[in-house]
Design a protein around this motif. Sequence first.
Motif, PDB file in Angstrom:
ATOM      1  N   CYS A   1       0.826  -1.384   0.021  1.00 53.58           N
ATOM      2  CA  CYS A   1      -0.245   0.091  -0.064  1.00 53.58           C
ATOM      3  C   CYS A   1       0.850   1.374  -0.019  1.00 53.58           C
ATOM      4  O   CYS A   1       1.641   1.530   0.856  1.00 53.58           O
ATOM      5  CB  CYS A   1      -0.847   0.165   1.076  1.00 53.58           C
TER       6      CYS A   1
ATOM      7  N   CYS B   1      -6.714   6.481   1.051  1.00 50.52           N
ATOM      8  CA  CYS B   1      -6.915   5.426   0.164  1.00 50.52           C
ATOM      9  C   CYS B   1      -6.805   6.117  -1.171  1.00 50.52           C
ATOM     10  O   CYS B   1      -7.690   6.879  -1.466  1.00 50.52           O
ATOM     11  CB  CYS B   1      -7.555   4.578   0.183  1.00 50.52           C
ATOM     12  N   ILE B   2      -5.902   5.859  -2.276  1.00 55.71           N
ATOM     13  CA  ILE B   2      -5.986   6.288  -3.518  1.00 55.71           C
ATOM     14  C   ILE B   2      -6.670   5.292  -4.430  1.00 55.71           C
ATOM     15  O   ILE B   2      -6.486   5.587  -5.943  1.00 55.71           O
ATOM     16  CB  ILE B   2      -4.616   6.809  -4.091  1.00 55.71           C
TER      17      ILE B   2
ATOM     18  N   CYS C   1      -5.612   2.679  -5.872  1.00 53.66           N
ATOM     19  CA  CYS C   1      -4.738   2.309  -6.602  1.00 53.66           C
ATOM     20  C   CYS C   1      -4.793   0.789  -7.074  1.00 53.66           C
ATOM     21  O   CYS C   1      -4.715   0.308  -8.135  1.00 53.66           O
ATOM     22  CB  CYS C   1      -3.310   2.562  -6.208  1.00 53.66           C
ATOM     23  N   GLY C   2      -5.480  -0.051  -6.038  1.00 51.89           N
ATOM     24  CA  GLY C   2      -5.797  -1.293  -6.586  1.00 51.89           C
ATOM     25  C   GLY C   2      -4.426  -2.298  -6.182  1.00 51.89           C
ATOM     26  O   GLY C   2      -4.381  -3.464  -6.448  1.00 51.89           O
TER      27      GLY C   2
ATOM     28  N   CYS D   1      -3.384  -3.772  -3.414  1.00 43.87           N
ATOM     29  CA  CYS D   1      -3.643  -4.498  -2.264  1.00 43.87           C
ATOM     30  C   CYS D   1      -4.511  -5.445  -2.919  1.00 43.87           C
ATOM     31  O   CYS D   1      -4.359  -6.697  -2.761  1.00 43.87           O
ATOM     32  CB  CYS D   1      -4.320  -3.627  -1.092  1.00 43.87           C
TER      33      CYS D   1
HETATM   34  S1  SF4 Z   1      -6.140   0.746  -3.053  1.00 44.44           S
HETATM   35 FE1  SF4 Z   1      -5.162  -0.455  -1.229  1.00 44.44          FE
HETATM   36  S2  SF4 Z   1      -2.980  -0.332  -1.803  1.00 44.44           S
HETATM   37 FE2  SF4 Z   1      -3.975   1.267  -2.630  1.00 44.44          FE
HETATM   38  S3  SF4 Z   1      -4.001   3.056  -1.261  1.00 44.44           S
HETATM   39 FE3  SF4 Z   1      -6.132   1.870  -1.151  1.00 44.44          FE
HETATM   40  S4  SF4 Z   1      -5.605   0.490   0.615  1.00 44.44           S
HETATM   41 FE4  SF4 Z   1      -3.531   1.281  -0.160  1.00 44.44          FE
END
Ligand code: SF4
Lengths: 344, 535
Positions: B396, B425-426, B428-429, B431
Motif C-alpha cells: 500500500c 486510500c487512492i 490504486c488497487g 492491495c
Molecule cells: S487501494 Fe489498497 S493499496 Fe491502494 S491506497 Fe487504497 S488501500 Fe492502499
Amino acid sequence: MEFSRSGAPHLPPENTVSKVMLQVILALIPGILAMVWFFGVGVLIQIALSILFAVLLEWAMLKLRGKPIRPFLSDYSAVVTAILFALCIPPLAPWWISLVGMIAAIVVAKHLYGGLGQNIFNPAMVAYVVVLIAFPLELTRWLAPRGLIDVELLPGLLQSLQTIISGLPANLSWDAITQATPLDLLKDGVEQNQMISEIRQAPVFGNYGGRGWEWIANFFALGGIWLIWRRVISWHIPVAIIASVIMITLPAWLYDPSSNPIPLQHIFSGALVLCAFFIATDPVTGCASRRGKIIFGLGVAILTLTIRLWGGYPDGVAFAVLLMNMFAPLIDRYTRPRAYGKPR
Amino acid sequence: MDHSSIENIGKHLHNFPGGLKLKHYKALSCSKPLPAQQLPLSQEYIIPVSQHLGRPAEIIVSPGQQVKKGQPLSVPGNASSTPGAYVHAPTSGEIVAIEQRPVPHPSGLNSTCIILRADGKDDWIELEPVTDYRQLSRQQLIQRVQMAGIVGLGGAVFPTDIKLQGGAGSIDTLILNGAECEPYISCDETLMKQDPEKIIQGALILSQVLNIKRVLVAIEDPMDACYQKLQTSIKTLGAADCIKVVRVPMLYPEGGERQLIQVLSGTEVPAGKLPVSMGILVLNVATAAAIKDAIIDGKPLIERLVTVTGAGICEPQNVVARIGTPIADLISFCGGYTPGIASLVMGGPLMGIGLQSDSLPIIKASNCILALTHADISSPQVEMPCINCGDCVGVCPAGLLPQTLQMVIRAENFEALEELNLDACIECGCCDYICPSHIPLVDYFRYGKSEQRVRTVERKQSDLAKLRFDRREKRLAKQQTERRARHLKRKQALAGSSDKKDSVAAAIARAKARKQALTTTPRDSDSNTDSGEQS
Ligand code: SF4
Ligand code: SF4
C-alpha cells in the motif's frame, strides 16, 4: 458486442491461498527427507496419518458449518497444519496421538474460532501442546538418529507401521531404539550443574546442535530461504527470531562458555529453525505489518529461550508461539504504519 | 511544507512506500508509430454532457439543430460552487437526440448524452488562433482554456481552468505527469514521442499563466526515446532554463499525483489538502498539449490519443479518436477482436472500469481501451477469508492496513474508518491485486468511503439541527426575561393610577395567553419571535 462488467483489477491474481500453501509444503520437503534419513519412515507415516485425519475433520467441520467444501479443502491449509504437527511428534508415536492432535487443531483451534483466517492460535502448535501435556510419555520417545544406533535397529516400513498402529513389536524395546534428545540432555545436565563441554560429550550432540538435528535444521532452513526468495513469506520473522536468539545467548556464552551453550547450539536444536521459517510465519496468527513481524519474532525468541532455560519443558517453541499469538493483534495495533500525508 | 524541499524538487529522487513492479505490456501498443490514416468519421457520435468531475453542463443545442465541428454543445451550469466544463461537437452534423445513454462510469448507470449524426463534411467553426499568446493576459488565457473544455486527461478529468484559477500566485512548480505507470497504457508515451513540441509549448503557456520558472516533466525511467525527444524540443524552444525532464523509476503507482510529488520532493501532500497548498500543480502531459491546441490554434478539446490494446485486439495501437466515437468503431479500426476476447475495460488493468458494451463512447477520460482475453483475467476467483498475510500492507503506497479496513467495513463499523485513515486510500488497487484471498478490497473501500460521506452529511445535518435548536432555546429564554422586565416596568408605572386597572388586567391576560401559546406551540412561536426580534 456486449460484455459482462468485471471489477478492477483486471489482471490475473498474482497469488492464491492454495498456491501459498502448496509452496510451503514444497519448501518442507528437503527437511522432511532429512528427517526420514535420520529417523526412518515413521516420519512419513505420521505425516500421512495426520493429513488423513486433518482432511477428514476439515471436511466434516465445513459440512457442519454449511461452508463450501471445495474452495476451502483445496486451500491446503489443513494439510500444512497436519504436516507441521506430524514433524513435531516422535516418528513412532501411536496413531491416536495424531488423531487427538488433529481434533485439537482442526476442530478446536481452527473451526471453533471461526475457520480459516479467524483462528487466534496456531493450530499445529495447539495440537502439539495438547498432546504434549496429555501424553508426556509417548511424546518423549524420540528415536535415536541414524548413526547412533545399529542400522538394523532402525525400524523399517512394516515395523514402523506396526508400532504406530498396535504398539512396539515384541522383539524391540523402547530403551533400545530411543534416546533422550539433545535438548533434554542439555536441560538435565545444566540442572545437575554439569559443564557444557561435559554434557556435549554425549554422542547425540553434533557439531553445533544435536546430531542429525542440525542437518534437519539446515534443510528446513534451505526450504525457508527458498520461500523468502519466492516471496511467499517475508524475511522479517525468521530473521528476527534467529538474530534475537543469537544476540540474547551470545553475551552469556562469551561470558562463561563452560556453563552456557554456544548460540548455534540453541538455533540448531529442537524445532527452532522449523519454527522460525514455517510455524511463526503462519500469517493468520501472526502480525501483518513489517515492524509487527519483527517484534513478533523477537517475542518468540525471548519466550523460547526463557522456557528452555527455566521452564518445565526442554523446548519452548510451541508455547512461545502460542503466547505470541495472543499478543499479535495488540502488536499490530501499535505498529500501524503512518498513513500518507498524516503528521509524523 | 518546508521550503527547501520544494527548492530541490526533482533534483534527488525519493521513494514512496509499497507499490508493485508489474509487467508493463506497453510495447504491445506503442512499438508502432501512429497510424498514417485518420480514424474514419463515425456515423453517429455519443457525447455525454458530464465528462468532467463536477456538476453537469447546461445543454445549449436542441435536436434537429445543425452544428459545426468545434461548436460548443453544452456550457458549465450557473452554480458557481462546483466546477464544470464545456463540451464541443467532434464533427459537423445534426443533433438527432438528447437522451439517456450508458456511458463509461464505475456505476454503470446511464447519463445524458447528445447524439450527433455526422454530415461527412467535417466543417470547423471559425477558429480564433493567436499568433502571440504572450500578449494575452492571464485571465484571457485561462478563459480560453475554459472555453476549449479542457479537463485533466490523465483520467481525473478535473476542469483545468479551475485548477489554474485556484493556483493564482501560490504555485511555484508545475509538474507535467508523463509517468504512465499502469500496464498497457501508452498514449502519453506516444504523445511525447510524436509531439514533444506541443507539450513543451503547452508547458511554456502554463508557466506564463502561473507566472512560474520551474516546470518538471516526469517520465518513467525506460522511456529513452521520450527523454531525447523532449530534450530536443526544449532546446529548440529555448526553454532549457525553466523546463526539466526528470526520469522516475518504474513502479506502480508512481504516476499517482501524490506519489509523484513524494518521489520528486520527498514530502507528502498533507492529509486533506491539495498539492496547491504546497505550491505544486500537477497536470498530465496530454493536458499540456491540449492547452497548446486551445491557446495557439484556438481548437477546443474534441479528440484525444487513446491506447487500444490487449490480447483481445488484433492490431493494438494508439489512435487519435474524437470524443463521442463509439468504442466499436475504434475496435474495428484496430482490426477487430481476437477470438479469445472476454472483457472490455476503459483505463488500465488496475484502476480501469469494466465496460458492459462496446457501443459506449470514447470520453475525455478515455486514455485506454483494454480488450482482455480469458487467459488474461482467468476464471473468476472465489473470495476466501483474509489470512492476515500482510501482503496488502506491504504494497500500500498510502501506508494503510487494507486487511483491517476490510474487516471494519465488513462489520459496518464505519466510525472506525476515520481513525484508520480510509480517506488516504487512492484506490490504486495494489492491495487488491496482491491479495492471495482475492478479496475485492477496493470495492470494499469505495463502499466504505461512500458510507463515510453519507455519515458526514448526516452528522452535519444533525449538528445544524442541534445548533438551530440551541439558538431557538436561547432566543425564547431571552424573550421571556425581556417580557417579564417590560411587564414589571408597566406594573410599576401603573401602580400609581388604579383607574386603568381594567385595561391592565386585560393586558396581563393577553400576555399570559401569548406566553401559553409560546410554550405549547413552539413552531409558531419560532416564527413569531423571529418577526418580533426584527421589530
Ligand atoms: S487501494 Fe489498497 S493499496 Fe491502494 S491506497 Fe487504497 S488501500 Fe492502499
Ligand atoms: S492481502 Fe488479503 S489475505 Fe492478506 S492480509 Fe491483506 S486482505 Fe488479508
